[in-house]
Design a protein around this motif. Structure first.
Motif, short mmCIF file in Angstrom:
data_model
loop_
_atom_site.label_atom_id
_atom_site.label_comp_id
_atom_site.label_asym_id
_atom_site.label_seq_id
_atom_site.Cartn_x
_atom_site.Cartn_y
_atom_site.Cartn_z
N GLU A 172 0.83 -1.21 0.00
CA GLU A 172 0.00 0.00 0.00
C GLU A 172 0.86 1.25 0.00
OE1 GLU A 172 -3.76 -1.98 2.50
OE2 GLU A 172 -2.33 -0.66 3.50
N ALA A 173 1.92 1.23 0.82
CA ALA A 173 2.81 2.40 0.91
C ALA A 173 3.51 2.66 -0.42
CB ALA A 173 3.84 2.18 2.02
N ARG A 174 3.96 1.58 -1.11
CA ARG A 174 4.64 1.75 -2.41
C ARG A 174 3.69 2.36 -3.44
NH1 ARG A 174 7.15 -3.19 -1.13
NH2 ARG A 174 5.56 -4.38 -2.27
N LEU A 175 2.45 1.86 -3.47
CA LEU A 175 1.48 2.36 -4.44
C LEU A 175 1.09 3.80 -4.12
CD1 LEU A 175 -0.01 1.30 -6.94
CD2 LEU A 175 -1.94 0.73 -5.47
N TYR A 176 0.91 4.09 -2.83
CA TYR A 176 0.54 5.45 -2.41
C TYR A 176 1.65 6.44 -2.77
CZ TYR A 176 -1.25 9.20 0.60
OH TYR A 176 -1.73 10.39 1.07
N ASP A 187 -3.56 2.56 -16.22
CA ASP A 187 -2.80 1.59 -17.03
C ASP A 187 -1.30 1.82 -16.93
OD1 ASP A 187 -2.70 3.91 -18.52
OD2 ASP A 187 -3.24 2.97 -20.44
N ARG A 188 -0.89 3.00 -16.46
CA ARG A 188 0.54 3.26 -16.20
C ARG A 188 0.90 2.91 -14.76
NH1 ARG A 188 3.07 5.93 -20.32
NH2 ARG A 188 1.90 7.45 -21.57
N ASN A 193 -3.27 -7.50 -11.15
CA ASN A 193 -4.60 -7.48 -10.54
C ASN A 193 -4.53 -7.29 -9.03
OD1 ASN A 193 -6.03 -7.74 -12.91
ND2 ASN A 193 -6.04 -9.98 -12.86
N ALA A 194 -3.46 -7.81 -8.42
CA ALA A 194 -3.29 -7.67 -6.96
C ALA A 194 -3.19 -6.19 -6.59
CB ALA A 194 -2.06 -8.42 -6.51
N GLN A 195 -2.55 -5.40 -7.45
CA GLN A 195 -2.41 -3.97 -7.17
C GLN A 195 -3.76 -3.26 -7.24
OE1 GLN A 195 0.80 -2.64 -9.86
NE2 GLN A 195 1.86 -2.01 -8.00
N ASN A 196 -4.68 -3.80 -8.02
CA ASN A 196 -6.02 -3.22 -8.09
C ASN A 196 -6.71 -3.29 -6.73
OD1 ASN A 196 -7.98 -1.92 -9.49
ND2 ASN A 196 -8.78 -3.71 -10.54
#
Length: 248
Positions: A172-176, A187-188, A193-196
């Motif tokens: 979550e921290a990496r995506l945030y 799409d970038r 799917n896990a990141q979704n």
């Protein structure tokens, strides 16, 4: 200046109660928003008998003015499928609002268009605020030979204080961290799917907004609304129109 202005709160039946009463019995404020709309509609129109439609961000609430008062539900308000036994306005709610998510049913031959219940930032609003950052990505997706599952969707931080992002898991921290104050095309951003699912958790925590096609965008395309950027809404509509049913 000696002004006596006690804080008052609307109750679910449209009556005003003191803040002390609402603090002691907060459940009495169920459906207070639509009840306030009914009282306001009577004040604005002068009508004693009317059907009132309150269209908001994610829902349309329909209720009745009867002899100048909100018609109440004798069995109490229903919340989440449960009868609460709290007297409140009798109301029908539909998942249609200006910010409702417009989606296409997955995995069927003749999919329906689905509305809500999730709220999205309208593309027309994102285009007005962020301009080229949004429109250039939509144009890129339109130029692609095949439609993508994440076309017309963006992620952007909500702007809440950083302390509210405490306790995030490592994914979550990496995506945030990758999401900023300017909308980023999904799409970038997403590679699996896990990141979704991770993104949806950030949305549910109020840290991230998803921007996408909404009824407000449709209204801009049809010329029924003009307060945001109609050109961005049209790009979003063209991308949505490219979506494919179960037959391809």
């Amino acid at each position: 200046r000696g002004i006596a202005a006690p804080l008052m709160v609307v109750r679910g039946d449209g009556a005003l109660v003191s803040a002390a009463f609402a603090r002691q019995r907060p459940i009495e404020t169920i459906l207070s928003g639509p009840a306030a709309s009914l009282v306001g509609a009577r004040h604005m129109t002068g009508l004693d008998d009317a059907v009132v439609s309150d269209i908001g961000g994610t829902t349309t609430d329909v209720a009745v003015l009867d002899k100048g008062r909100p018609r109440l539900d004798p069995e109490g308000a229903t919340v989440g499928g449960f009868r609460t036994m709290v007297e409140a306005v009798a109301m029908r709610t539909f998942g249609l609002g200006g910010d409702s998510e417009v989606a296409l049913e997955d995995g069927v031959l003749s999919p329906k268009i689905l509305l809500g219940p999730r709220r999205l930032v309208p593309l027309a609003l994102a285009g007005m605020v962020h301009g080229e950052a949004v429109t250039s990505e939509l144009e890129r997706q339109l130029r692609a030979p095949n439609p993508g599952r994440m076309d017309g969707r963006f992620a952007v931080r909500t702007g809440v204080p950083e302390r509210l992002a405490a306790g995030l898991t490592a994914p979550e921290a990496r995506l945030y961290e990758a999401i900023g104050s300017v909308p980023l095309a999904l799409d970038r951003l997403l590679t699996s799917n896990a990141q979704n699912a991770t993104l949806n958790r950030l949305v549910s925590r109020g840290l991230v907004h998803i921007s996408g096609f909404t009824p407000s965008d449709a209204a801009h395309v049809l010329g029924k609304q003009a307060n945001w950027d109609a050109a961005t809404a049209r790009l979003g509509a063209e991308l949505f129109a490219r979506k494919r049913d179960g037959r391809g």
